[in-house]
Structure formats: structure tokens, C-alpha cells
Design an enzyme around this catalytic site. Structure first.
Site, PDB file in Angstrom:
ATOM      1  N   LEU A   1       0.823  -1.212   0.000  1.00  0.00           N
ATOM      2  CA  LEU A   1       0.000   0.000   0.000  1.00  0.00           C
ATOM      3  C   LEU A   1       0.851   1.253   0.000  1.00  0.00           C
ATOM      4  CD1 LEU A   1      -2.664  -1.014   2.633  1.00  0.00           C
ATOM      5  CD2 LEU A   1      -3.071  -0.651   0.207  1.00  0.00           C
ATOM      6  N   GLY A   2       2.008   1.138   0.606  1.00  0.00           N
ATOM      7  CA  GLY A   2       2.857   2.320   0.677  1.00  0.00           C
ATOM      8  C   GLY A   2       4.086   2.033   1.485  1.00  0.00           C
TER       9      GLY A   2
ATOM     10  N   GLY B   1       8.306   5.564   6.771  1.00  0.00           N
ATOM     11  CA  GLY B   1       9.705   5.707   7.151  1.00  0.00           C
ATOM     12  C   GLY B   1      10.198   4.509   7.930  1.00  0.00           C
TER      13      GLY B   1
ATOM     14  N   LYS C   1       1.566  -3.431   8.914  1.00  0.00           N
ATOM     15  CA  LYS C   1       2.741  -2.567   8.943  1.00  0.00           C
ATOM     16  C   LYS C   1       3.909  -3.416   9.396  1.00  0.00           C
ATOM     17  CE  LYS C   1       0.492   1.807   9.726  1.00  0.00           C
ATOM     18  NZ  LYS C   1       0.452   3.013  10.557  1.00  0.00           N
TER      19      LYS C   1
ATOM     20  N   ASP D   1       0.961  14.447  16.438  1.00  0.00           N
ATOM     21  CA  ASP D   1       1.224  14.506  14.998  1.00  0.00           C
ATOM     22  C   ASP D   1      -0.061  14.360  14.193  1.00  0.00           C
ATOM     23  OD1 ASP D   1       2.752  14.853  12.767  1.00  0.00           O
ATOM     24  OD2 ASP D   1       3.414  12.772  12.631  1.00  0.00           O
TER      25      ASP D   1
END
Ligand SMILES: *[C@@H]1O[C@H](CO)[C@@H](O)[C@H](O)[C@H]1NC(C)=O
Ligand SMILES: *[C@@H]1O[C@H](CO)[C@@H](O)[C@H](O)[C@H]1NC(C)=O
Length: 850
Positions: free
Chosen positions: A536-537, A540, A558, A655
Site C-alpha cells: 500500500l505504501g 519511514g 505494517k 502529529d
């Protein structure tokens, strides 16, 4: 059994029936309703909206339109004691005069009378019979009747004539300073009538000032504002969609603006898309602009937006002289069109800028094949005084027509709708041009062939240079990457050793884990062995994969990259934290997988990705209408409130930003990425850190500068996010160089100038129109959230209340970081200051990068 027949003086006649014990009563009430209905149809109204020959209006009495929206009578403007006959909005508490009859000739006492005289004309008289003002109707009416229509138009017509179009005289033909919906601005060539706005001299004096606004009936008509007889501002010609010089007006979604031009008439007319919206356009001499206003029902005030002109340089008529191009934000602001050179060589003298430009090379008209055209986009079209228009020619024919005339300097498609059509040609110098990035109309400027060659050569040179620079950059970049990889491998090894020590210190905590553990093989199967197709992506901290479990559930995985530098301890703490949070506006962690070197977090899958994917993309932003955006805003606010106050832990996210708000299949927002989040003790509401992490553009000043974070620094980020959702602009990318304002500063400026609606993303869609008060309220709330001092900012529970109620809100004070983009000290916004966090701070970092 009692029946009340109530006539409310401020509303439609109403019928109210109390207490029906008897069945027959219902039949009776039905009869009453019908009677009332018939009354109403026969013109019954509690307002007198007409006068006939035998009646008059004297000072102190008024005439009201049938639906009660407008009223006609005598008034004194501002601090003046003079009496004027005028029309104003009746249904709003702020007296707003939209038309004045005797502008030039005030009545000095209370003796004015409006009546229909013996010859059937409408006249305003002193008591002694001398005439103050009269309507110059052309024909005599046999049974004259004067009526104030619901549109605010005062008409004189024959009694038999029901059609208001066929009136003998109407106030809409003689505008003052105000354009109302349905009013035409422009010319009727059959009668030679020009309808033109002229400003009041001052708010005490409605007599025509020297500022006026109307349509210039050139071959290619243009809308021009004049000061006296001098041009002051042009909107540019109408190109089928909008004025060439005011593209912003097209996207308001609040009004339908149409422009009609034929042999009989040329005019501009507007209607609000939502009929009940009260609006007006006003030309004001004090501020020197024309502006549209809408009445904000909930705050009981007018809100203005889209002033014309907007700027006092490039918008001023012919600011840069003939063949000059006004480019805002550049120095000098006046430049020459390509192929032209300054008339004056003294470029250091600002006086010389406006002297205009001359051709570098003369045109060679004798041999028409020696000339060509340079296509220039993004310009406000030049003054159309000397133009020729043919709506049936296409672009190719237009070019030929221009070439065949030595005086022709430029041409364009006159109508840019669809693939473009029509032909407009300019003769002589090109005047009043400015650069506009949003104008999609191309102008073809005539150039001698030799000049075109020079220009083409320049372009090629630029391209070659760009390619060379890019190639060098790529090589350097690759070398850097190779170096960094080597370096980070060494660092990681050192870091791992530290982590092992930390891990031993916090051993006990791992027992808290209430989270399902996934088997590595389950995850491998679900993601098809982490296949590239499922990626998906890349964050960092490592890649994110999409997967499907055996039971059909979709998941996002993840995967902690081995070189991420994020320690096992932080990873575990994060798992513990997120497992304890459950709210429908927070992304849900389904489990984790820790096996050998592999560490993974497994989340519910969010099919609609994140907010930034929608709001910052022109096409996708259209999907997000206002009601959807409001739904998302409320969801984020509730999610944040949960973190701050309602969850078992008190959590500061640190954030919050558009890319950290994910959207599920129903576009419900889910806050994600607690990588920066901090847990505070029960009573603790703020913390201090020397490791400032977060995202530039969202950080509160006290956090960015002093490292102080609190729930209020999250509120600040929420305010910025709200501004982004409203405006469709990135806080980070937005910078108005001409005024050196960032998004917050821009919003603050618009707010103080009473033009909050200009902030709004033009893509909000049709459904935004009835919601304008709510939209303005959201702008208001966002400004409260980004106030400079944390103690002034509301907490999230107040924000949630503000969003859901209509209570009055405090005026916002000055926001933080609103001037320039330099006010944020650079050293704090970079992560170079990162140090390992102190022991008593629990740093919980997710894998997603920034
Ligand atoms: C009528 O009265 C007005 C002011 O009251 C005055 O200016 C005007 O001269 C008068 N006209 C006549 C004919 O008396
Ligand atoms: C023009 O605008 C100023 C400033 O907004 C306002 O005070 C004034 O009343 C306006 N004038 C008129 C005639 O509406």
C-alpha cells in the site's frame, strides 16, 4: 370548543385551532383552511404592496412586498437628516437600503408624498405640489398601478397587465449602488437604456459618487468599473464560463451568474442557487470596490466576499501600460510580454514600469507569411475597446482573419466552453494585461517570424539545461543514498544494543498485552508473502501491505523494517497503548505479530486511504461535498476528544495531520499513527521534551519553539487540519508570496476583513450552499483553535460542543505563526535534534513514516 384565527403581522396569515373535542371540528377546520387559502389566492396579504391613482405613500407610511422581503418608504441615511424615498430589506434587522429614488434631490422635511399623478406617472412631491422626482415612463397608463414586487423591484404598470415584464417603468432599470438577484446590469440597445451601478458618495449621502460599474458594449463586451470617466478596473470579457480577469468568481457555487449578449441586449444577471438566500452586490466608494454579500441568518449579519478589484496593483486598469504584463509577487511587478521590450530603459525607477512596452522587432505586414503567433496562457485578456468578434468562426479561421489584417495584434476563442469556439481579434496596443494562473483561455499574440525563432531557441536551451541539471542531481542522489545506507546499518547495530538494555527494564509491561498475536504464516498467507502487488505504501519505518485473512477480513500490515531503528521496547509499548484504545474514530489495531526478527502490526483495512488523498486533489476533492466534510470534521474532533479526556489513558497525539486521518468505506474518519503520541498522567496535561517531533505546518508555536506539548498543541494541529479541510489547501504548501502569508495568516486576514467565504474550497459542491452559516462557523472554530496562546484555545470537548450547537462563539485572537513562513525556527522543525527519549517518557512509535 374555540377557534382562533390569528394574523401574525410578521408572517403569512396563519390559522390556529385549539382544542378539538368534536369530530365535526375537523371538517370545520378544513373549511377554514380552504377559505384562508382562497383569501390568499385572491391577493390577500397583510402587507399593502400596491398603490393606485387614489392612494399615496407619505413620510411615515410604507409599502411592503407581498412576501414581506422588501419595504418602500422614506428614510434618512447615516447621520443625515435629509429624507429619501428608498427600498430596503424588510425581513432582516439590519436596515439595508438597496434603491433610492431621489438620490440627487433630497427632501428637507417630512412632507414628501409618493403618488400616481393625473397622467399616470409615478411622482414624488413636496406637500405644496412641487416635484422632487418622477419616474420617466414612456407610455401613459390608463389604470396605473404601482407595485413593490418580492424581488425588490418597484414597477408601474397597467392594472390589466399581469405580466411584470410588460411594465411601463421599473426601479430595476435605474439601479443605485446595489445589484439584486434578477436585476440586469448592462444595456438594452432597443431603447438605449443603460443599467449601471453608481456608488453612494458616502454612507450619509446616496447621491451618485464618481465610482460606477457597468458593461462596456464593445464588440467583445467587457465589464468595467470607472472613476469619473476613467477606467479603474476591468473584469475582462466574459468567456462563456466567467470573466477572463476574475476566474475566482465562477467557483463560488453560491450564485448562478449568467451573461447574455445579442443584438438587442447585453447584460449580466445573477441568482443565488438556493432561492431563500438573501444576497446583494454593492458598489462602495469608501472602499473602492464592488462586493457580493450574503445574509448570515445564524449570526444576523452580512458577510461579504469576492471583492472586485481584489488588489491595488495588477487589478488597477492598465497598471503596466501597453503590452506590459503585471505579475504579482515578482520584481519588478511590471514585465513586458514576450517579444516586447520596455519603453523606458530605466528599470530601477518604478515610475518607468507603467510606461509600457514596444515590440523588439517590427511586424512585417506586407508579406503575411512572415508573421506568426505566440500562444500565451494564463493572462487576463486585454482591453476589448478595439476588438472585432465573430462567434461562428473557429480558431483556425480566427488566425487567418487576424493575419489578413495588418492592425490585428492578437486573437482568441471568445468562448472557451467545451473545445472552444468563436473568434475575438484585437487591434492596436494590448492594454491592461495581468498574469492569472487560473485562467484557461489562451491568447495568440502576433509575432514576426524572426522573433518566434528567438523565443523557440530560448525554450530549447531551457529544456536542455533542465535535463542536464536533473541528470547530475540523480547521480549525486544515488551516491548519497548509498552512503546513507552504509551509515544507517552501523547505527542500527548500536541502537539494537541499547534496546536490549531498555527491554530488560520494562520487562513487566509486556504481560499487559491484551492483543491477539498473529502467526507469521497467517500474515504471510494473507499478504501473499508480502507481494509487491499488495504493497500500500512505504512509511519511514517500513512498508505497509494489504492482506485478506482466511475469514475474508481485510487487513493492513505494517512491517517493521529491520533497519528502521525503532526498538523492540517502543514497539511493545505502542502495542500496549493502542490495544487499550477503542473508539470508532481511531484506527483499530487487530493484533500484532512478533516472531524472530519480524515485528508487525495488523490493522483494519481502510479502503478510502487518507484525508490528504482527497482534499488536496482537484478531482477527488469534488467527491467530498460539505456535508461529508463536516461529518469527517466532527469525527476527528470526537476521536481527539477521546484521546484527550475519555480514554483510560490521557494521550497527546502530537502529529495530527491530514495524512494521519484514514477513511473507511463509509468515509468515517479514523485517527491513526500514534508514533509520536505521549501518555500523560491523570492530572498531567502537558509535558516537555527536547525532542521535538511532528510535522512542520501543524505544530503549535510553544511546541515547536520550546518543546512544550499539551492537549492544546493537539488542538492547534486540529485547527490547522480544519483550515485545510475547508480550504482544500495544504498548510505546508500554501504561501501567498505577495502578502507573505501562510494558510493561517491568509485565513486570519480574510476573517478580519469579513470575507471568510473566500477561504472555502471551490469544490465544496452544491450541497454547501444551504450550509454557509455552518461553514463560516467552522472557519471561526478553526481560528479559535490556532490562537497563539494555548490557554486561549478551546479544549476538545468545547470544540465538539461548538461544532454541534449554534451557540455564539468568542472572537478569535491573533493566531500563532501567521506571518510568513520564516517565523518557525528551522532547527526545531527538522529531526536532526532527535535524541533518544528520556526514560520516564514513554515514546510509542508506530511504523508509519513521515
Ligand atoms: C415647496 O416646498 C419646498 C420645501 O418645503 C420648497 O423648496 C419649494 O420651493 C416649494 N415650492 C413652491 C412652489 O412653493
Ligand atoms: C462602504 O463600506 C464601508 C466599510 O465597510 C462602510 O462603513 C460603509 O457604510 C459602506 N458605504 C455604503 C454606502 O454602504
Amino acid at each position: 370548543m374555540r377557534v382562533y384565527f390569528l394574523i401574525d403581522p410578521y408572517n403569512e396569515p396563519q390559522l390556529s385551532i385549539k382544542l378539538c373535542e368534536h369530530k365535526a371540528m375537523q371538517i370545520f377546520s378544513f373549511v377554514i383552511v380552504i377559505t384562508n387559502f382562497l383569501f390568499f389566492c385572491s391577493g390577500f396579504s397583510n402587507f399593502v404592496d400596491t398603490i393606485t391613482r387614489s392612494q399615496n405613500i407619505s413620510d411615515g407610511t410604507t409599502l411592503a412586498s407581498r412576501d414581506g422581503s422588501f419595504e418602500l418608504g422614506f428614510f434618512s441615511p447615516g447621520s443625515s437628516t435629509n429624507r429619501y424615498l428608498g427600498i430596503w430589506h424588510k425581513n432582516i434587522p439590519v436596515k439595508t437600503v438597496v434603491w433610492v429614488a431621489n438620490r440627487r434631490n433630497p427632501i428637507k422635511d417630512l412632507s414628501g408624498v409618493l403618488m400616481v399623478n393625473g397622467s399616470g406617472n409615478l411622482v414624488l412631491l413636496y406637500q405644496n405640489g412641487s416635484v422632487v422626482w418622477w419616474a420617466n415612463s414612456t407610455k401613459e397608463a390608463r389604470n396605473p398601478i404601482v407595485q413593490l414586487l418580492d424581488s425588490g423591484n418597484l414597477v408601474l404598470r397597467d392594472e390589466k397587465e399581469e405580466n411584470p415584464e410588460n411594465c411601463l417603468w421599473q426601479s430595476f432599470d435605474y439601479p443605485s449602488d446595489t445589484l439584486l438577484p434578477g436585476m440586469k446590469l448592462g444595456w438594452d440597445f432597443r431603447t438605449g437604456l443603460e443599467r449601471r451601478l453608481s456608488a453612494w458618495k458616502s454612507s450619509d449621502d446616496p447621491s451618485p459618487g464618481d465610482l460606477s460599474f457597468g458593461i462596456e458594449p464593445h464588440n467583445y463586451p467587457d465589464c468595467v468599473m470607472k472613476k469619473g470617466s476613467k477606467n479603474y478596473f476591468r473584469t475582462g470579457p466574459w468567456n462563456g464560463l466567467h470573466w477572463s480577469g476574475s476566474p475566482a468568481l465562477k467557483g463560488t457555487q453560491i450564485f448562478n451568474i449568467s451573461f447574455v449578449s445579442n443584438k438587442d441586449e447585453v447584460y449580466l444577471i445573477y441568482h443565488p442557487i438556493k432561492k431563500s438566500l438573501i444576497s446583494r452586490g454593492v458598489l462602495n466608494q469608501t472602499v473602492n470596490f464592488y462586493q457580493l454579500y450574503i445574509w448570515m441568518e445564524n449570526v444576523q449579519t452580512w458577510s461579504g466576499f469576492a471583492p472586485l478589484p481584489r488588489e491595488n496593483d495588477c487589478d488597477m486598469y492598465n497598471y503596466c501600460g501597453a503590452n506590459g504584463n503585471c505579475v504579482r509577487g515578482e520584481f519588478p511587478v511590471c514585465q513586458c510580454l514576450q517579444g516586447f521590450k520596455p519603453k523606458s530603459n530605466d528599470s530601477s525607477n518604478p515610475e518607468s514600469w507603467s510606461q509600457g512596452c514596444l515590440r523588439s522587432t517590427k511586424l512585417s505586414c506586407q508579406d503575411k507569411h512572415r508573421d506568426g503567433f505566440l500562444k500565451v496562457g494564463g493572462l487576463k485578456l486585454p482591453d476589448t475597446m478595439h476588438t472585432w468578434l465573430n462567434t461562428s468562426l473557429n480558431l483556425e479561421q480566427c488566425r487567418a482573419a487576424c493575419l489578413s489584417n495588418c492592425a490585428c495584434m492578437a486573437y482568441t476563442n471568445s468562448d472557451i466552453r467545451g473545445r472552444g469556439s468563436g473568434c475575438a481579434i484585437w487591434f492596436g496596443d494590448l492594454l491592461d494585461i495581468r498574469k492569472l494562473t487560473h485562467n484557461e483561455q489562451d491568447l495568440y499574440i502576433r509575432m514576426p517570424a524572426s522573433e518566434l525563432e528567438v523565443i523557440n531557441h530560448q525554450k530549447t536551451t531551457v529544456i536542455v539545461i533542465v535535463i542536464a541539471v536533473a541528470a547530475i542531481a540523480v547521480v549525486i542522489g544515488m551516491l548519497l543514498v548509498a552512503y546513507c545506507i552504509r551509515k544507517s546499518r552501523t547505527n542500527f547495530r548500536e541502537k539494537m544494543e541499547n534496546d536490549v538494555i531498555l527491554d530488560q527494564n520494562t520487562e513487566g509491561q509486556t504481560e499487559d498485552l491484551e492483543l491477539p498475536l498473529f502467526d507469521l504464516s497467517t500474515v504471510t498467507d494473507a499478504t501473499d508473502n508480502f507481494s509487491g502487488n499488495n504493497k500500500l505504501g512505504e512509511g519511514g519505518f517500513g512498508p505497509v501491505f494489504r492482506g485478506t485473512l482466511k475469514d475474508g477480513r481485510e487487513i493492513a500490515v505494517k512491517r517493521l523494517a529491520r533497519s528502521s531503528g525503532q526498538g523492540l521496547n517502543e514497539f511493545k509499548n505502542e502495542v500496549i497503548l493502542i490495544a487499550k484504545l477503542q473508539h470508532r474514530n481511531l484506527v483499530r489495531l487487530l493484533g500484532c505479530c512478533i516472531q524472530g526478527e519480524e515485528k508487525m502490526l495488523i490493522y483494519e483495512y481502510m479502503p478510502n486511504r487518507s484525508m490528504d488523498f482527497f482534499i488536496f486533489d482537484q478531482k477527488r476533492a469534488k467527491v467530498l461535498g460539505w456535508s461529508m466534510r463536516f461529518h469527517i470534521i466532527c469525527g476527528i474532533a470526537r476521536g481527539l476528544l477521546y484521546l484527550h479526556e475519555d480514554s483510560r489513558l490521557r494521550i497527546i497525539h502530537r502529529d495530527l495531520k491530514a495524512s494521519n486521518v484514514l477513511l473507511d468505506s463509509n468515509m468515517n474518519p479514523k485517527i491513526s499513527d500514534f508514533g509520536m503520541a505521549r501518555i500523560c498522567g491523570e492530572d498531567q496535561t502537558e509535558g516537555n521534551t527536547n525532542r521535538v517531533v511532528g510535522t512542520y505546518g501543524y505544530m503549535a508555536p510553544e511546541y515547536a519553539i520550546h518543546g512544550l506539548f499539551s492537549v492544546k498543541s493537539d488542538v492547534f494541529s486540529f485547527g490547522v487540519l480544519l483550515l485545510e479541510i475547508l480550504s482544500g489547501k495544504k498548510s505546508r504548501g500554501f504561501f501567498d508570496s505577495s502578502q507573505s502569508l501562510n494558510l493561517i495568516g491568509h485565513a486570519w486576514k480574510l476573517w478580519r476583513e469579513g470575507r471568510p467565504l473566500e477561504l472555502i474550497d471551490t469544490c465544496l459542491g452544491d450541497d454547501s450552499c444551504p450550509q454557509l452559516p455552518q461553514i463560516i462557523r467552522c472557519v471561526h472554530i478553526s481560528l479559535l483553535c490556532v490562537q497563539q496562546h494555548p490557554e486561549d484555545r478551546p479544549n476538545m470537548s468545547s470544540v465538539v460542543t461548538m461544532l454541534s450547537s449554534e451557540s455564539s462563539l468568542p472572537e478569535p485572537k491573533e493566531p500563532g505563526f501567521h506571518v510568513g513562513n520564516k517565523s518557525l525556527p528551522v532547527e526545531y522543525s527538522s529531526s536532526s535534534k532527535q535524541q533518544s527519549s528520556s526514560r520516564n517518557e514513554i515514546s510509542i512509535s508506530l511504523l508509519e513514516g513521515r
